[in-house]
Scaffold this motif. Structure first.
Motif, PDB file in Angstrom:
ATOM      1  N   ALA A 173       0.851  -1.179   0.086  1.00 54.91           N
ATOM      2  CA  ALA A 173       0.048   0.043   0.185  1.00 54.91           C
ATOM      3  C   ALA A 173       0.908   1.460   0.005  1.00 54.91           C
ATOM      4  CB  ALA A 173      -0.894  -0.101   1.122  1.00 54.91           C
ATOM      5  N   HIS A 174       1.973   1.208   0.559  1.00 59.77           N
ATOM      6  CA  HIS A 174       2.853   2.456   0.691  1.00 59.77           C
ATOM      7  C   HIS A 174       3.713   2.425  -0.518  1.00 59.77           C
ATOM      8  CE1 HIS A 174       5.636   5.363   2.333  1.00 59.77           C
ATOM      9  NE2 HIS A 174       5.053   5.752   3.357  1.00 59.77           N
ATOM     10  N   PRO A 175       3.641   3.968  -1.005  1.00 60.82           N
ATOM     11  CA  PRO A 175       4.537   4.096  -2.433  1.00 60.82           C
ATOM     12  C   PRO A 175       6.128   3.478  -2.072  1.00 60.82           C
ATOM     13  CG  PRO A 175       3.195   5.930  -1.952  1.00 60.82           C
ATOM     14  CD  PRO A 175       3.202   4.927  -0.623  1.00 60.82           C
ATOM     15  N   TYR A 176       6.571   3.823  -0.991  1.00 60.81           N
ATOM     16  CA  TYR A 176       8.219   3.261  -0.501  1.00 60.81           C
ATOM     17  C   TYR A 176       8.063   1.897  -0.759  1.00 60.81           C
ATOM     18  CZ  TYR A 176      12.595   2.368   1.816  1.00 60.81           C
ATOM     19  OH  TYR A 176      13.675   2.122   1.964  1.00 60.81           O
ATOM     20  N   THR A 177       7.249   1.293  -0.175  1.00 60.97           N
ATOM     21  CA  THR A 177       7.387  -0.180  -0.587  1.00 60.97           C
ATOM     22  C   THR A 177       7.352  -0.766  -1.913  1.00 60.97           C
ATOM     23  OG1 THR A 177       6.206  -0.352   1.918  1.00 60.97           O
ATOM     24  CG2 THR A 177       6.602  -2.435   0.493  1.00 60.97           C
ATOM     25  N   ARG A 178       6.333  -0.170  -2.381  1.00 62.59           N
ATOM     26  CA  ARG A 178       6.054  -0.541  -4.013  1.00 62.59           C
ATOM     27  C   ARG A 178       7.178  -0.255  -4.591  1.00 62.59           C
ATOM     28  NH1 ARG A 178       0.555  -1.051  -5.111  1.00 62.59           N
ATOM     29  NH2 ARG A 178       0.622  -0.522  -7.244  1.00 62.59           N
TER      30      ARG A 178
ATOM     31  N   ARG B 126      -0.341  18.179   1.458  1.00 66.34           N
ATOM     32  CA  ARG B 126      -0.479  17.851   2.896  1.00 66.34           C
ATOM     33  C   ARG B 126       0.570  16.848   3.283  1.00 66.34           C
ATOM     34  NH1 ARG B 126      -5.507  14.027   4.806  1.00 66.34           N
ATOM     35  NH2 ARG B 126      -5.256  14.244   7.337  1.00 66.34           N
ATOM     36  N   CYS B 127       1.240  16.071   2.297  1.00 64.44           N
ATOM     37  CA  CYS B 127       2.248  15.023   2.683  1.00 64.44           C
ATOM     38  C   CYS B 127       3.547  15.837   3.149  1.00 64.44           C
ATOM     39  CB  CYS B 127       2.594  14.395   1.302  1.00 64.44           C
ATOM     40  SG  CYS B 127       1.279  13.333   0.897  1.00 64.44           S
ATOM     41  N   HIS B 128       3.802  17.054   2.715  1.00 63.95           N
ATOM     42  CA  HIS B 128       4.906  17.882   2.937  1.00 63.95           C
ATOM     43  C   HIS B 128       4.794  18.713   4.347  1.00 63.95           C
ATOM     44  CE1 HIS B 128       7.122  17.278  -0.619  1.00 63.95           C
ATOM     45  NE2 HIS B 128       6.062  17.396  -1.383  1.00 63.95           N
ATOM     46  N   THR B 129       3.504  18.840   4.793  1.00 64.05           N
ATOM     47  CA  THR B 129       3.257  19.376   6.053  1.00 64.05           C
ATOM     48  C   THR B 129       2.812  18.373   7.437  1.00 64.05           C
ATOM     49  OG1 THR B 129       1.097  19.691   5.370  1.00 64.05           O
ATOM     50  CG2 THR B 129       2.788  21.611   4.788  1.00 64.05           C
ATOM     51  N   ASP B 130       2.276  17.457   6.893  1.00 63.68           N
ATOM     52  CA  ASP B 130       1.545  16.567   8.276  1.00 63.68           C
ATOM     53  C   ASP B 130       2.197  15.113   7.905  1.00 63.68           C
ATOM     54  OD1 ASP B 130       0.073  18.821   8.717  1.00 63.68           O
ATOM     55  OD2 ASP B 130      -1.809  18.137   7.400  1.00 63.68           O
ATOM     56  N   GLU B 131       2.669  14.550   9.145  1.00 62.42           N
ATOM     57  CA  GLU B 131       3.028  13.476   9.100  1.00 62.42           C
ATOM     58  C   GLU B 131       1.963  12.465   9.309  1.00 62.42           C
ATOM     59  OE1 GLU B 131       6.382  10.599  11.386  1.00 62.42           O
ATOM     60  OE2 GLU B 131       6.234  12.475  11.787  1.00 62.42           O
TER      61      GLU B 131
ATOM     62  N   ARG C  50      -0.764  -2.591   7.935  1.00 64.17           N
ATOM     63  CA  ARG C  50      -1.013  -1.129   8.737  1.00 64.17           C
ATOM     64  C   ARG C  50       0.017  -0.373   7.712  1.00 64.17           C
ATOM     65  NH1 ARG C  50       1.417  -0.785  14.472  1.00 64.17           N
ATOM     66  NH2 ARG C  50       3.368  -2.053  13.595  1.00 64.17           N
ATOM     67  N   VAL C  51      -0.077   0.950   7.343  1.00 66.28           N
ATOM     68  CA  VAL C  51       0.546   1.682   6.653  1.00 66.28           C
ATOM     69  C   VAL C  51       0.437   3.121   7.255  1.00 66.28           C
ATOM     70  CG1 VAL C  51      -1.578   2.049   5.086  1.00 66.28           C
ATOM     71  CG2 VAL C  51       0.746   2.359   4.221  1.00 66.28           C
ATOM     72  N   ALA C  52       1.509   3.783   6.991  1.00 62.41           N
ATOM     73  CA  ALA C  52       1.776   5.288   7.235  1.00 62.41           C
ATOM     74  C   ALA C  52       1.737   5.973   6.200  1.00 62.41           C
ATOM     75  CB  ALA C  52       2.824   5.467   8.169  1.00 62.41           C
ATOM     76  N   CYS C  53       0.586   6.643   5.481  1.00 59.39           N
ATOM     77  CA  CYS C  53       0.665   7.309   4.321  1.00 59.39           C
ATOM     78  C   CYS C  53      -0.844   7.837   4.210  1.00 59.39           C
ATOM     79  CB  CYS C  53       0.894   6.146   3.103  1.00 59.39           C
ATOM     80  SG  CYS C  53       0.988   6.861   1.606  1.00 59.39           S
ATOM     81  N   TRP C  54      -0.605   9.259   3.349  1.00 55.88           N
ATOM     82  CA  TRP C  54      -1.866   9.777   3.090  1.00 55.88           C
ATOM     83  C   TRP C  54      -2.616   9.324   2.106  1.00 55.88           C
ATOM     84  CZ3 TRP C  54      -3.526  11.770   7.530  1.00 55.88           C
ATOM     85  CH2 TRP C  54      -2.715  12.447   8.112  1.00 55.88           C
ATOM     86  N   HIS C  55      -2.066   8.756   0.954  1.00 53.29           N
ATOM     87  CA  HIS C  55      -2.432   8.143  -0.213  1.00 53.29           C
ATOM     88  C   HIS C  55      -2.165   6.617  -0.247  1.00 53.29           C
ATOM     89  CE1 HIS C  55      -3.289  12.445  -0.931  1.00 53.29           C
ATOM     90  NE2 HIS C  55      -1.992  12.562  -0.808  1.00 53.29           N
TER      91      HIS C  55
END
Length: 628
Positions: A543-548, A594-599, A610-615
């Motif tokens: 689900a996370h772009p980094y994992t992908r 939002r990704c650049h301002t809110d963690e 589980r995933v930590a991502c806004w998108h």
């Protein structure tokens, strides 16, 4: 090649032959000199007072007509005894003072180091003269003064050498096993610093000989009726213009003996020069304090199944200057489960594993809401014994180069299982056989340098199996291995888990390697867990772009070899970089303002992920099944 073999080879060189001859002559003169020449040296002849050199008296006679050559020969024993006595005092004192920081707590260690620094700053010659006055004029005072005078210099050398060894993985393994402080020094630190220490002591012997001669020459050392070469030089100095041979004789003896000490040091240096010490590292420092948090998603696991064997809640690791290397990492490992932690270099995955074992290096500070392994807190100094084993990335750094393989493995059984040496060695051979080391009886007597990389890694796994571990932490266990040996090690880890029932926490930068051993994977980026998912979902369920992006960067058999390898644009945050928002946002194609301002917080998207991502890219279960 062992040190003994290199020493034998060095002794067959011209340097070695000259050194052996010089040492032999000194020993023979020191032993038989007082036996055969004592009477001649003490005989007073008033008819031969103050004569120069002759066939009868090679270096002439002194003010009482005594033969100076005979007195020089007799003085050899006392001169060497005093020199070696001061070497022993300086060596023992320096070793004690030098190894104390390795085993003491941080505050006491800093106090001892400060004391050594203060003594080093004081000129050695003035320090020796001061001690000579304190201890009094005479032989014993001179021995104590010179011996204690070299303690600061020797202690500094020991501190540096011990610190370089104390940071090695095999010392960390011994600490995990609960090896006592005294045994840690004697068994693991001292053998690995013995060669440079011996070299220093022999070369220091030349300086000590000169210092003794100087004190005796000044009248602060050996007192009549005893005499050493310095005393003889003092007595004959006023004749240096009339009968120079009378004064030159003792001076030449001092110089040649000093050269002999230096030759011994040079031989040891050549024999031991091929063995290198590990890079310096600071001592481990462990601390755990409560970290306030109200995040309901802070705990790992889904709340079902057996109680976790390992549970980490809101782990945070900080370094001086406010650099946060690991941020609020939570994870759990159930009994018998295999969990992987993946991520790029610098993501904090190895530090997380070290925190579980209580081995985070000083001056890092570990804080957490709680860290529990098998009912104890490893960061609070609890003895883990053999319930936890750790396989480090570099097996050559993890194994003590000064001990045989069998001796290192048997230590675990001796310390924790109460076995005698025979029983412990039998179990060590059995464990080597279990990890498929060929001819384990013979190879148990070999040293790590005689093993291949794959055999050393299997030996590390065998060491972890000497007890009955409930958790095996494998930190990059296949990084330095070729693909064939890598496959063997991974198969061995699977077998270990199947046969022993131990849980596995595997750390790797290679997500494909982790997927071969683990059922669940945690992906870390910039010190944070950004995704957790079953290994079965790695290909189509991320689900996370980094994992992908990590998955996309791994080539497979269908990859077009005519195209360049896929890379992740940009770079991960460096140490101390603390930017707002999602740490992956500068490299993410899906990032918004939002990704650049809110963690984003690590939130559960289903029972296993589980995933930590806004998108996040959410793939329905049916789509994942069809793809698989």
């Amino acid at each position: 090649m062992s040190f003994t073999q290199r020493l034998r080879r060095t002794l067959r060189t011209p340097l070695g032959i000259v050194t052996m001859f010089a040492v032999f002559v000194l020993l023979v003169v020191a032993i038989i000199g007082p036996i055969f020449w004592q009477d001649t040296a003490d005989r007073v002849d008033t008819t031969a007072i103050g004569r120069g050199g002759s066939a009868e008296h090679w270096f002439g006679t002194d003010a009482l007509g005594r033969d100076i050559a005979a007195r020089m020969i007799v003085a050899t024993r006392l001169t060497l005894e005093l020199t070696l006595g001061a070497v022993v005092i300086g060596g023992v004192g320096g070793f004690v003072l030098g190894t104390l920081p390795t085993v003491l707590g941080p505050r006491l260690a800093r106090l001892v180091t400060a004391l050594v620094n203060l003594l080093i700053a004081f000129p050695t010659l003035l320090f020796v003269l001061f001690l000579a006055i304190v201890f009094g004029v005479g032989t014993h005072g001179a021995v104590l003064a010179i011996g204690i005078g070299i303690v600061p210099t020797f202690a500094r050398l020991i501190q540096n050498l011990a610190a370089s060894v104390a940071g090695s993985d095999y010392v960390a393994s011994a600490r995990i096993l609960g090896v006592g402080r005294f045994r840690l020094i004697v068994r693991h630190i001292l053998p690995n610093i013995a060669e440079p220490v011996a070299l220093f002591l022999f070369q220091a012997g030349a300086g000590i000989l000169l210092a003794f001669s100087g004190l005796s020459f000044l009248g602060l050392g050996v007192q009549p009726p005893d005499y050493d070469w310095g005393r003889l030089l003092n007595e004959q100095l006023n004749r240096v213009y009339t009968h120079p041979e009378s004064a030159v004789g003792p001076a030449v003896a001092i110089v040649l003996t000093g050269l002999a000490f230096n030759l011994v040091g040079e031989v040891l240096s050549q024999a031991g020069g091929r063995r290198g010490l590990r890079t310096a590292a600071d001592r481990d420092h462990r601390a755990t304090v409560p970290a306030p948090s109200d995040d309901p998603n802070g705990t790992a696991g889904d709340g079902t199944g057996p109680a976790p064997l390992l549970e980490v809640d809101r782990l945070r690791i900080t370094f001086p200057g406010g650099h946060v290397a690991v941020r609020d990492v939570s994870l759990s490992v159930a009994p018998g489960e295999a969990v992987g932690i993946v991520g790029e270099s610098g993501s904090g995955k190895s530090l997380t594993a070290l925190a579980v074992a209580g081995l985070v290096p000083y001056p890092a500070r570990v804080t957490a809401r709680s860290i529990t392994f098998d009912g104890v807190d490893p960061t609070a100094g609890a003895r883990l014994g053999t319930s936890l084993s750790m396989v480090f990335q570099d097996p050559m750094a993890s194994l003590n180069p000064a001990l045989t393989i069998g001796r290192q493995l048997s230590e675990v059984a001796e310390v924790h299982l109460g076995h005698n040496r025979t029983q412990a060695m039998k179990r060590a051979v059995d464990r080597l056989r279990a990890v498929r080391i060929p001819d384990p009886e013979h190879r148990s007597g070999m040293r790590p340098s005689e093993f291949s990389g794959g055999m050393r890694q299997r030996t590390m796994i065998a060491m972890g199996l000497m007890g009955e571990p409930r958790l095996v932490i494998a930190d990059e266990p296949t990084t330095a291995l070729d693909v064939t040996v890598q496959a063997q090690v991974l198969a061995l880890l699977r077998d270990v888990r199947t046969k022993s029932g131990a849980a596995v926490l595997m750390i790797s930068h290679d997500i494909a390697v982790v997927s071969q051993v683990c059922e669940r994977v945690m992906v870390m980026y910039a010190g944070r867990v950004v995704e957790e998912l079953p290994t079965g979902d790695l290909v189509t369920g991320t689900a996370h772009p980094y994992t992908r992006a990590l998955i996309g960067a791994v080539p497979d058999m269908t990859t077009d070899r005519g195209l360049p390898l896929v890379t992740i644009a940009g770079r991960p945050p460096g140490p101390g970089e603390d930017t707002p928002g999602c740490p992956f946002a500068p490299r993410c194609e899906l990032a918004t303002d939002r990704c650049h301002t809110d963690e984003p917080a690590l939130e559960r998207i289903d029972a296993a992920r589980r995933v930590a991502c806004w998108h996040p890219v959410i793939t329905p279960p049916e789509a994942r099944i069809e793809t698989e």
